[in-house]
Write a protein that holds these residues in place. Structure first.
Motif, PDB file in Angstrom:
ATOM      1  N   ARG A 264       0.736  -1.208   0.040  1.00 18.31           N
ATOM      2  CA  ARG A 264       0.232   0.156   0.092  1.00 18.31           C
ATOM      3  C   ARG A 264       0.819   1.332   0.150  1.00 18.31           C
ATOM      4  NH1 ARG A 264      -5.377   1.101   1.005  1.00 18.31           N
ATOM      5  NH2 ARG A 264      -5.686   3.249   1.359  1.00 18.31           N
ATOM      6  N   GLY A 265       1.999   1.218   0.826  1.00 19.08           N
ATOM      7  CA  GLY A 265       2.430   2.489   0.912  1.00 19.08           C
ATOM      8  C   GLY A 265       3.550   2.742  -0.144  1.00 19.08           C
ATOM      9  N   ASP A 266       3.602   1.528  -1.332  1.00 22.75           N
ATOM     10  CA  ASP A 266       4.749   1.784  -2.274  1.00 22.75           C
ATOM     11  C   ASP A 266       4.291   1.148  -3.558  1.00 22.75           C
ATOM     12  OD1 ASP A 266       7.318   2.149  -3.354  1.00 22.75           O
ATOM     13  OD2 ASP A 266       8.216   0.402  -2.505  1.00 22.75           O
ATOM     14  N   PHE A 267       3.044   1.616  -4.066  1.00 25.72           N
ATOM     15  CA  PHE A 267       2.383   1.197  -5.184  1.00 25.72           C
ATOM     16  C   PHE A 267       2.661   2.246  -6.048  1.00 25.72           C
ATOM     17  CE2 PHE A 267      -1.133   0.063  -7.973  1.00 25.72           C
ATOM     18  CZ  PHE A 267      -0.973  -1.469  -7.766  1.00 25.72           C
ATOM     19  N   PHE A 268       3.010   1.680  -7.238  1.00 29.30           N
ATOM     20  CA  PHE A 268       3.150   2.680  -8.476  1.00 29.30           C
ATOM     21  C   PHE A 268       2.377   2.294  -9.666  1.00 29.30           C
ATOM     22  CE2 PHE A 268       6.793   3.772  -5.883  1.00 29.30           C
ATOM     23  CZ  PHE A 268       7.129   4.786  -6.303  1.00 29.30           C
ATOM     24  N   VAL A 269       2.115   3.246 -10.579  1.00 27.45           N
ATOM     25  CA  VAL A 269       1.618   3.051 -12.211  1.00 27.45           C
ATOM     26  C   VAL A 269       2.582   3.738 -13.081  1.00 27.45           C
ATOM     27  CG1 VAL A 269      -0.966   2.616 -11.146  1.00 27.45           C
ATOM     28  CG2 VAL A 269       0.064   5.027 -11.522  1.00 27.45           C
ATOM     29  N   ASN A 270       3.217   3.010 -13.585  1.00 25.86           N
ATOM     30  CA  ASN A 270       4.384   3.619 -14.473  1.00 25.86           C
ATOM     31  C   ASN A 270       5.297   4.265 -13.310  1.00 25.86           C
ATOM     32  OD1 ASN A 270       3.227   2.446 -16.640  1.00 25.86           O
ATOM     33  ND2 ASN A 270       2.862   4.271 -17.826  1.00 25.86           N
ATOM     34  N   ASN A 271       5.522   5.744 -13.693  1.00 27.05           N
ATOM     35  CA  ASN A 271       6.551   6.222 -12.870  1.00 27.05           C
ATOM     36  C   ASN A 271       5.688   6.882 -11.496  1.00 27.05           C
ATOM     37  OD1 ASN A 271       4.960   7.986 -14.971  1.00 27.05           O
ATOM     38  ND2 ASN A 271       6.076   9.516 -13.788  1.00 27.05           N
ATOM     39  N   ALA A 272       4.526   6.777 -11.507  1.00 26.21           N
ATOM     40  CA  ALA A 272       3.710   7.674 -10.517  1.00 26.21           C
ATOM     41  C   ALA A 272       3.274   7.042  -9.464  1.00 26.21           C
ATOM     42  CB  ALA A 272       2.509   8.442 -11.140  1.00 26.21           C
ATOM     43  N   GLN A 273       3.715   7.293  -8.213  1.00 30.11           N
ATOM     44  CA  GLN A 273       3.130   6.462  -6.759  1.00 30.11           C
ATOM     45  C   GLN A 273       1.801   7.018  -6.354  1.00 30.11           C
ATOM     46  OE1 GLN A 273       5.716   7.275  -3.524  1.00 30.11           O
ATOM     47  NE2 GLN A 273       4.846   5.596  -2.616  1.00 30.11           N
ATOM     48  N   ILE A 274       0.882   5.994  -6.126  1.00 27.78           N
ATOM     49  CA  ILE A 274      -0.307   6.304  -5.439  1.00 27.78           C
ATOM     50  C   ILE A 274      -0.077   6.785  -4.002  1.00 27.78           C
ATOM     51  CG2 ILE A 274      -2.462   5.293  -4.750  1.00 27.78           C
ATOM     52  CD1 ILE A 274      -2.643   3.666  -7.145  1.00 27.78           C
ATOM     53  N   VAL A 275      -0.572   8.062  -3.914  1.00 30.51           N
ATOM     54  CA  VAL A 275      -0.337   8.532  -2.664  1.00 30.51           C
ATOM     55  C   VAL A 275      -1.287   8.957  -1.779  1.00 30.51           C
ATOM     56  CG1 VAL A 275       2.063   9.796  -3.202  1.00 30.51           C
ATOM     57  CG2 VAL A 275      -0.280  10.843  -3.827  1.00 30.51           C
ATOM     58  N   THR A 276      -2.607   9.063  -2.479  1.00 31.20           N
ATOM     59  CA  THR A 276      -3.962   9.001  -1.926  1.00 31.20           C
ATOM     60  C   THR A 276      -5.025   7.882  -2.464  1.00 31.20           C
ATOM     61  OG1 THR A 276      -3.682  11.372  -1.368  1.00 31.20           O
ATOM     62  CG2 THR A 276      -5.767  10.603  -1.177  1.00 31.20           C
ATOM     63  N   ALA A 277      -5.106   6.746  -1.836  1.00 32.15           N
ATOM     64  CA  ALA A 277      -6.067   5.821  -2.562  1.00 32.15           C
ATOM     65  C   ALA A 277      -7.701   6.157  -2.091  1.00 32.15           C
ATOM     66  CB  ALA A 277      -5.751   4.522  -1.756  1.00 32.15           C
ATOM     67  N   ASN A 278      -8.514   5.711  -2.920  1.00 33.41           N
ATOM     68  CA  ASN A 278      -9.760   5.724  -2.989  1.00 33.41           C
ATOM     69  C   ASN A 278     -10.389   7.102  -2.631  1.00 33.41           C
ATOM     70  OD1 ASN A 278      -9.936   2.858  -3.209  1.00 33.41           O
ATOM     71  ND2 ASN A 278      -9.510   2.579  -1.178  1.00 33.41           N
ATOM     72  N   VAL A 279      -9.963   8.255  -3.625  1.00 33.75           N
ATOM     73  CA  VAL A 279     -10.385   9.582  -3.359  1.00 33.75           C
ATOM     74  C   VAL A 279     -11.944   9.662  -3.566  1.00 33.75           C
ATOM     75  CG1 VAL A 279     -10.376  11.703  -4.142  1.00 33.75           C
ATOM     76  CG2 VAL A 279      -8.219  10.649  -3.778  1.00 33.75           C
ATOM     77  N   CYS A 280     -12.290   8.899  -4.693  1.00 35.61           N
ATOM     78  CA  CYS A 280     -13.609   8.970  -5.287  1.00 35.61           C
ATOM     79  C   CYS A 280     -14.466   7.885  -4.662  1.00 35.61           C
ATOM     80  CB  CYS A 280     -13.887   9.048  -6.746  1.00 35.61           C
ATOM     81  SG  CYS A 280     -12.829  10.498  -7.598  1.00 35.61           S
ATOM     82  N   LEU A 281     -15.485   8.011  -4.006  1.00 39.84           N
ATOM     83  CA  LEU A 281     -16.293   6.835  -3.226  1.00 39.84           C
ATOM     84  C   LEU A 281     -17.814   7.021  -3.782  1.00 39.84           C
ATOM     85  CD1 LEU A 281     -14.406   6.134  -0.247  1.00 39.84           C
ATOM     86  CD2 LEU A 281     -14.091   5.081  -2.115  1.00 39.84           C
ATOM     87  N   SER A 282     -18.192   8.143  -4.041  1.00 42.22           N
ATOM     88  CA  SER A 282     -19.549   8.478  -4.301  1.00 42.22           C
ATOM     89  C   SER A 282     -20.320   8.340  -5.586  1.00 42.22           C
ATOM     90  CB  SER A 282     -20.029   9.906  -3.933  1.00 42.22           C
ATOM     91  OG  SER A 282     -19.284  10.514  -2.557  1.00 42.22           O
ATOM     92  N   SER A 283     -19.543   7.735  -6.422  1.00 42.29           N
ATOM     93  CA  SER A 283     -20.299   7.422  -7.500  1.00 42.29           C
ATOM     94  C   SER A 283     -19.381   5.858  -8.159  1.00 42.29           C
ATOM     95  CB  SER A 283     -20.009   8.579  -8.674  1.00 42.29           C
ATOM     96  OG  SER A 283     -18.493   8.382  -9.117  1.00 42.29           O
ATOM     97  N   VAL A 284     -19.936   5.550  -9.242  1.00 46.03           N
ATOM     98  CA  VAL A 284     -19.336   4.574  -9.966  1.00 46.03           C
ATOM     99  C   VAL A 284     -17.842   4.638 -10.512  1.00 46.03           C
ATOM    100  CG1 VAL A 284     -20.011   4.794 -12.260  1.00 46.03           C
ATOM    101  CG2 VAL A 284     -19.695   2.321 -11.584  1.00 46.03           C
ATOM    102  N   ILE A 285     -17.361   5.994 -10.601  1.00 46.28           N
ATOM    103  CA  ILE A 285     -15.984   6.330 -11.114  1.00 46.28           C
ATOM    104  C   ILE A 285     -15.161   6.338  -9.838  1.00 46.28           C
ATOM    105  CG2 ILE A 285     -14.506   8.180 -11.835  1.00 46.28           C
ATOM    106  CD1 ILE A 285     -17.078   9.332 -13.419  1.00 46.28           C
TER     107      ILE A 285
END
Length: 183
Positions: free
Chosen positions: A149-170
């Motif tokens: 969880r604290g070291d998860f990357f998509v290409n060169n970018a680290q996910i720093v805030t997970a699950n920002v959008c929770l109020s919709s299907v997006i």
């Protein structure tokens, strides 16, 4: 115009070796037969994309201070809408402000920062390092680097805030950089 994602390949439990995923947001009986154990959290809410979903996601983005990304989505209002449920990978405002994005490139930028399927972080965390997932532009692949969880990357970018959008299907997650792709 970006090409559409056409296939769906997945797995029933985490594997040690990297895999390549081609996702299709449409649900079919064939997928259920081939992959009966695949029920990501994000598929528990199944309904078609609509304008209300986008507005709810934008509200969630603003609540976590992703104003720049929310503004880019609003700039497309009326000219283009996401065609399906998505997961956005949102650079923070500092990163966005240091990037020049022409008005006619906003949609492409957003699609290169999207996965064409709604995924909570828990869903993403099941992908082993080396997994390739299509972005919103199917010719651009996102490589997963999963070291927890604290070291998860998509290409060169680290996910720093997970699950920002929770109020919709997006669904959306904050990242610390503009996603770069190999050319």
């Amino acid at each position: 115009m970006p090409s559409k994602v056409t296939g769906f390949t997945s797995f029933s439990k985490p594997r040690a070796e990297p895999i390549t995923l081609a996702l299709n947001c449409s649900k079919s009986k064939d997928n259920d037969r081939q992959f009966p154990n695949i029920k990501p959290e994000s598929q528990q809410i199944i309904h078609p994309f609509n304008h209300t979903d986008l507005q709810a996601a934008i509200t969630d983005m603003r609540a976590k201070s992703y104003y720049g990304f929310a503004m880019l989505l609003q700039m497309l209002n009326g000219t283009s809408q996401p065609s399906s449920s998505l997961t956005f990978l949102m650079p923070d405002d500092r990163e966005l402000s240091s990037t020049a994005i022409a008005a006619d490139e906003i949609e492409e930028f957003l699609l290169t920062h999207a996965i064409p399927m709604p995924l909570y972080f828990n869903d993403l965390s099941h992908f082993p390092t080396g997994t390739l997932v299509p972005s919103g532009i199917s010719t651009r692949m996102i490589r997963i680097h999963n070291r927890g969880r604290g070291d998860f990357f998509v290409n060169n970018a680290q996910i720093v805030t997970a699950n920002v959008c929770l109020s919709s299907v997006i669904k959306c997650h904050g990242i610390d950089a503009i996603i770069e792709y190999d050319t």
